[in-house]
Design an enzyme around this catalytic site. Structure first.
Site, PDB file in Angstrom:
ATOM      1  CG  HIS A   1      -0.461  -0.041   2.525  1.00 24.56           C
ATOM      2  ND1 HIS A   1       0.022   1.084   3.167  1.00 24.56           N
ATOM      3  CD2 HIS A   1      -0.350  -1.050   3.425  1.00 24.56           C
ATOM      4  CE1 HIS A   1       0.415   0.760   4.393  1.00 24.56           C
ATOM      5  NE2 HIS A   1       0.212  -0.534   4.575  1.00 24.56           N
TER       6      HIS A   1
ATOM      7  CG  ASP B   1      -2.055   4.538   3.215  1.00 21.31           C
ATOM      8  OD1 ASP B   1      -1.826   3.424   2.701  1.00 21.31           O
ATOM      9  OD2 ASP B   1      -2.939   4.714   4.079  1.00 21.31           O
TER      10      ASP B   1
ATOM     11  CG  ASP C   1       2.760  -0.581   8.392  1.00 25.27           C
ATOM     12  OD1 ASP C   1       2.351  -1.038   7.315  1.00 25.27           O
ATOM     13  OD2 ASP C   1       2.025  -0.355   9.365  1.00 25.27           O
TER      14      ASP C   1
ATOM     15  CD  GLU D   1      -3.390  -1.150   5.147  1.00 29.49           C
ATOM     16  OE1 GLU D   1      -3.586  -2.208   5.775  1.00 29.49           O
ATOM     17  OE2 GLU D   1      -2.729  -0.201   5.609  1.00 29.49           O
ATOM     18  CD  GLU D   2      -1.292   1.693   7.717  1.00 35.42           C
ATOM     19  OE1 GLU D   2      -2.161   1.278   8.513  1.00 35.42           O
ATOM     20  OE2 GLU D   2      -0.162   1.177   7.625  1.00 35.42           O
TER      21      GLU D   2
ATOM     22  CG  ASP E   1       1.022  -4.221   5.211  1.00 35.20           C
ATOM     23  OD1 ASP E   1       1.969  -3.602   5.715  1.00 35.20           O
ATOM     24  OD2 ASP E   1      -0.163  -3.886   5.356  1.00 35.20           O
TER      25      ASP E   1
ATOM     26  CG  HIS F   1       0.014   1.818  13.031  1.00 34.43           C
ATOM     27  ND1 HIS F   1      -1.275   1.329  12.994  1.00 34.43           N
ATOM     28  CD2 HIS F   1       0.555   1.487  11.845  1.00 34.43           C
ATOM     29  CE1 HIS F   1      -1.486   0.725  11.843  1.00 34.43           C
ATOM     30  NE2 HIS F   1      -0.377   0.802  11.132  1.00 34.43           N
TER      31      HIS F   1
END
Length: 485
Positions: free
Chosen positions: A76, A78, A115, A145-146, A169, A457
């Protein structure tokens, strides 16, 4: 970026350095997408975007491998934008600043974006490196995606030609993922009423910060502190011991990140100052005792506040604080099918107060749909008791494990041949896009691999440099070994 140019394998690290230099938080991936499309076309590759903004690039097979089963590498575009409170950084305009710290690559005061930037870089490196042997190849890069898997939800049917999809991922070298949790967003809205602050009241701003935070799926089992929950717990206690008026509350910034900070603005009678300070001191010591080594940097700070916002009425204050304090958070149940794996969880990710309502945003994850339904019903029942409304939206399916998957078996075989040991075959509690790909492409045989990334994150995010090399060996070895169709 010069530090990254020293690392191996190349060109993976050079591509990741470029990715870091182009801002790409969720909903702001367009500059990076435009750059990738331009590079692909410069390389003479077929490249197209669908209506959701997803990118699909095709590279012909290495000569002599045209009859191999077609493969899509997927990542992904983002990244999660999280920063330390004392870091000045605008994720929409400022580049990520990576640096090497021993065996790890980190970022200065922000998330790194490993990530899924490392996975994206690996897929683009395969396109750029003609020494990598492979059959017919596609690279699929999805949007946003996030923040809700929007690219995967909008993926164009009939677009992919691949029969195998390798998702990049995952975040633990040595583990192969063959399934993942689904998820659903939940917001509880509580109406509020306000009244003037008492004329003789003292106003303060209370900050709880210093928590580690982390991924609301992959790290949810670790017992990390949730700032929203911890601050609510304190305020419930304070409201029972002093003349407390609550004027504001905010905590967390993303529903898929365990919140590291929360803030409240309060008013109380000056005679309660000593009791207030004692309660703050005792609670901070309690937090350090309960957290153990996981969240030893947690701190409570107070400062004078001159807000003109009216206070919640005592009834609204109690309804809000009791609702937030009672809202479940963390692991709900472990799986019986996959021992040691979380089956169902939720993260109370964001809490806000406006003039007339409170909003509590939670992300629920579960390996089974009924687990999601159960937690939604729990939050709805709790909200109803408090006079609140609960709305669930954005449900996405899990990726059901297939123990007979040919690509999973091949990945395990290649890993063992390369490294002389068996990998762990896992089902991950985090949400991967694989479950959504099954709807438009039910025939896809899928597997997920990746390097070791810790603290995703959160600003503690880091990627183990050596594991990237091992992951690259596995990825390229797997592409070379894909069987004839």
């Amino acid at each position: 970026m010069s530090e990254l140019s020293q690392l191996s394998p190349q060109p993976l690290w050079d591509i990741f350095a470029t990715i870091c230099s182009i801002p790409h938080p969720s909903y702001h991936e367009e500059a990076l997408a435009t750059h990738i499309v331009a590079v692909a076309r410069q390389q003479g590759l077929w490249c197209e975007r669908d209506q959701a903004g997803n990118i699909l690039i095709r590279k012909p097979a290495t000569p002599g491998m045209e009859n191999r089963t077609p493969v899509a590498l997927q990542a992904h575009l983002d990244m999660v934008p999280q920063k330390n409170n004392d870091t000045v950084h605008d994720f929409t305009t400022d580049p990520i600043r990576p640096y090497i710290d021993g065996e790890w690559l980190k970022a200065r005061g922000t998330t790194l974006g490993a990530d899924n930037g490392i996975g994206m870089a690996s897929a683009l490196a395969v396109l750029a490196d003609d020494s990598v042997e492979h059959g017919p190849l596609e690279v699929l890069l999805t949007m946003t995606e996030e923040a809700g898997m929007e690219g995967a939800f909008g993926l164009q049917p009939g677009w992919l030609q691949a029969d195998i999809l390798i998702n990049t991922d995952s975040e633990e070298e040595g583990e192969i993922y063959m399934g993942c949790a689904g998820g659903i967003d939940c917001v509880t809205e509580l109406p509020l009423q306000r009244e003037p602050i008492a004329a003789d009241a003292e106003q303060v701003r209370l900050t709880l910060k210093g928590l580690r935070g982390g991924h609301s799926g992959a790290n949810i089992h670790m017992g990390l502190g949730n700032a929203n929950k911890l601050l609510a717990r304190l305020l419930v206690s304070l409201s029972k011991t002093i003349s407390l008026q609550l004027t504001g509350f905010s905590g967390g910034t993303l529903r898929n990140a365990i919140p590291r900070e929360a803030f409240a603005t309060l008013a109380f009678h000056p005679r309660d100052r000593a009791a207030f300070e004692q309660a703050i001191s005792e609670y901070q010591q309690l937090l350090k005792t309960e957290a153990g080594p996981k969240d030893q940097n947690v701190v409570l700070l107070t400062e004078a506040d001159d807000s003109t916002q009216q206070a919640l009425t005592s009834a609204s204050r109690d309804s809000f604080l009791n609702l937030l304090n009672a809202t479940p958070n963390g692991v709900v149940r472990f799986s019986d099918v996959a021992p040691g794996v979380v089956e169902t969880s939720l993260n109370v990710g964001i809490v806000t107060l406006s003039d007339d309502k409170a909003e509590i945003f939670s992300l629920i994850r579960s390996l089974i749909d009924s687990g999601k339904d159960y937690v939604v019903d729990t939050l709805s029942s709790l909200g109803e008791l408090a006079g609140a409304t609960t709305i669930a939206s954005g449900s996405y399916p899990g990726w059901e494990p297939d123990e007979k998957s040919p690509i999973m078996a091949k990945t395990r075989e290649i890993y063992q041949s390369l490294f002389g040991k068996m990998p762990d075959i896992q089902v991950i509690h985090a949400g991967l896009e694989c479950g959504l790909f099954k709807k438009p492409y039910p025939h896809l045989d899928m597997v997920s691999i990746g390097p070791t990334i810790t603290g995703p994150h959160s600003p503690d995010e880091q990627v183990h440099i050596g594991s990237v090399g091992l992951y690259w060996q596995l990825l390229t070895g797997l592409l070379k070994a894909i069987p004839v169709k």
